[in-house]
Design a protein around this motif. Structure first.
Motif, PDB file in Angstrom:
ATOM      1  N   LEU A   7       0.830  -1.204   0.000  1.00 52.61           N
ATOM      2  CA  LEU A   7       0.000   0.000   0.000  1.00 52.61           C
ATOM      3  C   LEU A   7       0.864   1.253   0.000  1.00 52.61           C
ATOM      4  CD1 LEU A   7      -2.807  -0.972   2.555  1.00 52.61           C
ATOM      5  CD2 LEU A   7      -2.914  -0.990   0.055  1.00 52.61           C
ATOM      6  N   GLY A   8       1.924   1.241   0.782  1.00 48.03           N
ATOM      7  CA  GLY A   8       2.831   2.378   0.833  1.00 48.03           C
ATOM      8  C   GLY A   8       3.503   2.649  -0.499  1.00 48.03           C
ATOM      9  N   LYS A   9       3.898   1.601  -1.193  1.00 50.08           N
ATOM     10  CA  LYS A   9       4.536   1.763  -2.503  1.00 50.08           C
ATOM     11  C   LYS A   9       3.552   2.318  -3.526  1.00 50.08           C
ATOM     12  CE  LYS A   9       8.156  -1.629  -1.777  1.00 50.08           C
ATOM     13  NZ  LYS A   9       8.648  -2.972  -2.012  1.00 50.08           N
ATOM     14  N   ARG A  10       2.303   1.859  -3.458  1.00 53.30           N
ATOM     15  CA  ARG A  10       1.285   2.393  -4.363  1.00 53.30           C
ATOM     16  C   ARG A  10       1.049   3.873  -4.091  1.00 53.30           C
ATOM     17  NH1 ARG A  10      -3.617  -1.286  -3.285  1.00 53.30           N
ATOM     18  NH2 ARG A  10      -4.655   0.579  -4.075  1.00 53.30           N
ATOM     19  N   ALA A  11       0.956   4.238  -2.816  1.00 54.04           N
ATOM     20  CA  ALA A  11       0.746   5.640  -2.451  1.00 54.04           C
ATOM     21  C   ALA A  11       1.947   6.489  -2.860  1.00 54.04           C
ATOM     22  CB  ALA A  11       0.481   5.760  -0.953  1.00 54.04           C
ATOM     23  N   LYS A  12       3.145   5.972  -2.690  1.00 56.63           N
ATOM     24  CA  LYS A  12       4.356   6.712  -3.065  1.00 56.63           C
ATOM     25  C   LYS A  12       4.376   6.982  -4.561  1.00 56.63           C
ATOM     26  CE  LYS A  12       8.312   8.617  -2.281  1.00 56.63           C
ATOM     27  NZ  LYS A  12       8.349   9.907  -1.633  1.00 56.63           N
ATOM     28  N   ALA A  13       3.995   5.992  -5.352  1.00 60.20           N
ATOM     29  CA  ALA A  13       3.935   6.195  -6.801  1.00 60.20           C
ATOM     30  C   ALA A  13       2.920   7.286  -7.143  1.00 60.20           C
ATOM     31  CB  ALA A  13       3.591   4.885  -7.509  1.00 60.20           C
ATOM     32  N   ALA A  14       1.778   7.275  -6.480  1.00 61.34           N
ATOM     33  CA  ALA A  14       0.757   8.305  -6.719  1.00 61.34           C
ATOM     34  C   ALA A  14       1.259   9.673  -6.283  1.00 61.34           C
ATOM     35  CB  ALA A  14      -0.535   7.949  -5.970  1.00 61.34           C
ATOM     36  N   SER A  15       2.021   9.715  -5.201  1.00 65.26           N
ATOM     37  CA  SER A  15       2.487  11.006  -4.682  1.00 65.26           C
ATOM     38  C   SER A  15       3.412  11.707  -5.677  1.00 65.26           C
ATOM     39  CB  SER A  15       3.198  10.827  -3.339  1.00 65.26           C
ATOM     40  OG  SER A  15       4.489  10.279  -3.497  1.00 65.26           O
ATOM     41  N   PRO A 109       5.606  19.234  -1.204  1.00 65.84           N
ATOM     42  CA  PRO A 109       4.843  18.114  -0.650  1.00 65.84           C
ATOM     43  C   PRO A 109       5.754  17.153   0.121  1.00 65.84           C
ATOM     44  CG  PRO A 109       4.324  18.435  -2.968  1.00 65.84           C
ATOM     45  CD  PRO A 109       5.503  19.304  -2.659  1.00 65.84           C
ATOM     46  N   LEU A 110       5.178  16.498   1.122  1.00 62.70           N
ATOM     47  CA  LEU A 110       5.916  15.497   1.882  1.00 62.70           C
ATOM     48  C   LEU A 110       6.002  14.177   1.125  1.00 62.70           C
ATOM     49  CD1 LEU A 110       4.343  16.110   5.402  1.00 62.70           C
ATOM     50  CD2 LEU A 110       6.635  16.744   4.640  1.00 62.70           C
ATOM     51  N   GLY A 111       4.966  13.836   0.397  1.00 66.39           N
ATOM     52  CA  GLY A 111       4.915  12.573  -0.346  1.00 66.39           C
ATOM     53  C   GLY A 111       3.702  11.759   0.057  1.00 66.39           C
ATOM     54  N   SER A 134      -2.354  19.854  -0.734  1.00 67.98           N
ATOM     55  CA  SER A 134      -0.935  20.074  -0.472  1.00 67.98           C
ATOM     56  C   SER A 134      -0.029  19.161  -1.303  1.00 67.98           C
ATOM     57  CB  SER A 134      -0.636  19.899   1.019  1.00 67.98           C
ATOM     58  OG  SER A 134      -0.954  18.596   1.453  1.00 67.98           O
ATOM     59  N   GLY A 135      -0.611  18.450  -2.281  1.00 66.68           N
ATOM     60  CA  GLY A 135       0.176  17.660  -3.223  1.00 66.68           C
ATOM     61  C   GLY A 135       0.670  16.330  -2.700  1.00 66.68           C
ATOM     62  N   ASN A 136      -0.012  15.786  -1.705  1.00 66.13           N
ATOM     63  CA  ASN A 136       0.406  14.532  -1.083  1.00 66.13           C
ATOM     64  C   ASN A 136      -0.616  13.424  -1.326  1.00 66.13           C
ATOM     65  OD1 ASN A 136       2.817  15.421   0.583  1.00 66.13           O
ATOM     66  ND2 ASN A 136       1.263  16.876   1.237  1.00 66.13           N
ATOM     67  N   ALA A 137      -0.155  12.190  -1.265  1.00 68.97           N
ATOM     68  CA  ALA A 137      -1.049  11.030  -1.236  1.00 68.97           C
ATOM     69  C   ALA A 137      -1.316  10.716   0.233  1.00 68.97           C
ATOM     70  CB  ALA A 137      -0.403   9.840  -1.923  1.00 68.97           C
ATOM     71  N   VAL A 138      -2.413  10.006   0.494  1.00 69.06           N
ATOM     72  CA  VAL A 138      -2.770   9.708   1.885  1.00 69.06           C
ATOM     73  C   VAL A 138      -3.210   8.256   2.031  1.00 69.06           C
ATOM     74  CG1 VAL A 138      -5.186  10.487   1.682  1.00 69.06           C
ATOM     75  CG2 VAL A 138      -4.053  10.537   3.909  1.00 69.06           C
TER      76      VAL A 138
END
Length: 176
Positions: A7-15, A109-111, A134-138
């Motif tokens: 899930l984190g990797k998917r969110a990071k890609a989206a970020s 953005p933080l990411g 703020s340009g971040n994924a959550v």
């Protein structure tokens, strides 16, 4: 259920996509989500009924219950975010060093942001809106008492993101 790592990797890609959005795109998407919440209020309330059970304490029922007015409030919260300036890219505290070099702080953005919260389904939309602006994924983890409401809200958000050409993994709900 996928692992937190996945899930984190998917969110990071989206970020990475999110960080590149201009304010016009972010505001357009927030408006689209707000409109979709109003349009799908009956679906949201139906999912919410599965969360609100007999025997719950009145205070919990009050926190959980989504009415037309509360759904409109969630949509209005997103519209208020649209009215705000873009927090990304602002340069503050610019100072000149003795050698002439200019040094300042630039907001970026933080990411990926993970948020754990109690059984208040409106927080699902608020958290998405703030992180998106703020340009971040959550990655969201709401209380188990509001799981059906949260699933429906995130489903609506992700469908809207998809239609807008935005990676739906900009918002991920941990549902188990």
């Amino acid at each position: 259920m996928e692992s937190l790592d996945v899930l984190g990797k998917r969110a990071k890609a989206a970020s990475r996509q999110m960080a590149k959005f201009k304010i016009t795109k972010k505001n357009e998407v927030l408006e689209m989500v707000a409109d979709e919440l109003i349009k799908k209020a009956d679906e949201i309330k139906k999912a919410n009924k599965a969360d609100v059970k007999n025997g719950m304490k009145p205070a919990l029922i009050d926190r959980l219950t989504l009415t037309d007015a509360r759904i409109e409030g969630m949509a209005e919260g997103l519209r208020q975010l649209v009215a705000l300036e873009d927090p990304v890219g602002e340069i503050t505290s610019m100072k000149q060093r003795p050698n002439g070099l200019m040094i300042g702080y630039k907001k970026v953005p933080l990411g990926v942001i993970a948020i754990i919260y109690e059984s208040r389904p409106n927080v699902t939309v608020d958290a998405f809106g703030l992180t998106f602006k703020s340009g971040n994924a959550v990655i969201l983890r709401g209380g188990s008492d509001s799981i059906n409401s949260n699933i429906k809200l995130v489903e609506i958000i992700r469908d809207t993101l998809n239609r807008a050409g935005v990676c739906e993994d900009a918002v991920i709900l941990i549902s188990d």
